[in-house]
Design a protein around this motif. Structure first.
Motif: not given
Length: 140
Positions: A36-57
């Motif tokens: 969960x910690x990794x997923x939340x961080x990855x979603x936030x990072x994807x948002x900063x990078x404006x990468x929808x594809x990186x949010x999905x998984x």
């Protein structure tokens, strides 16, 4: 967050998961914390990078794991983020519309995890269920 502890977790589903997972329950809850910690961080990072594809998984992973423990509001929020991300990938769009949901994600994850871990901790004092050794019972 606008939720109260009683609405963050479906305690019946939590109890069922605890029963089904048996001795491995606490270990698997630990994996949920790590993932969960990794997923939340990855979603936030994807948002900063404006990468929808990186949010999905990571959103999909968080959704499934949250629901496994009865954390329906967290699962629903992750599902919303996942759906937005998938739509943005399909439309080749950036995920700005997900921002309002992502802002809510970390606090909801933290509050939910605190409740789950508190309930899973065998050392947490439970409310006495009446009587018991050393306790007076009410006589009316």
């Amino acid at each position: 967050m606008g939720f109260e502890g009683s609405t963050l977790v479906d305690w019946d589903a939590f109890g069922q998961a605890r029963s089904e997972l048996g001795a491995g329950f606490v270990r698997i809850l630990g994996y949920f914390r790590e993932d969960g910690v990794k997923s939340v961080a990855a979603i936030e990072q994807a948002m900063r990078a404006e990468s929808a594809a990186a949010m999905v998984i990571p959103a999909h992973t968080l959704k499934g794991e949250a629901r496994q423990f009865g954390a329906e509001p967290l699962g629903a929020l992750a599902e919303t983020i996942e759906a937005i991300a998938r739509d943005c990938v399909e439309l080749q769009d950036t995920p700005e519309v997900a921002l309002e949901h992502i802002v809510k994600l970390r606090p909801l994850f933290s509050e939910t995890l605190t409740l789950l871990e508190r309930e899973a901790n065998p050392l947490v004092a439970r409310k006495p269920q009446g009587g018991g050794f050393g306790r007076k019972t009410a006589h009316y």
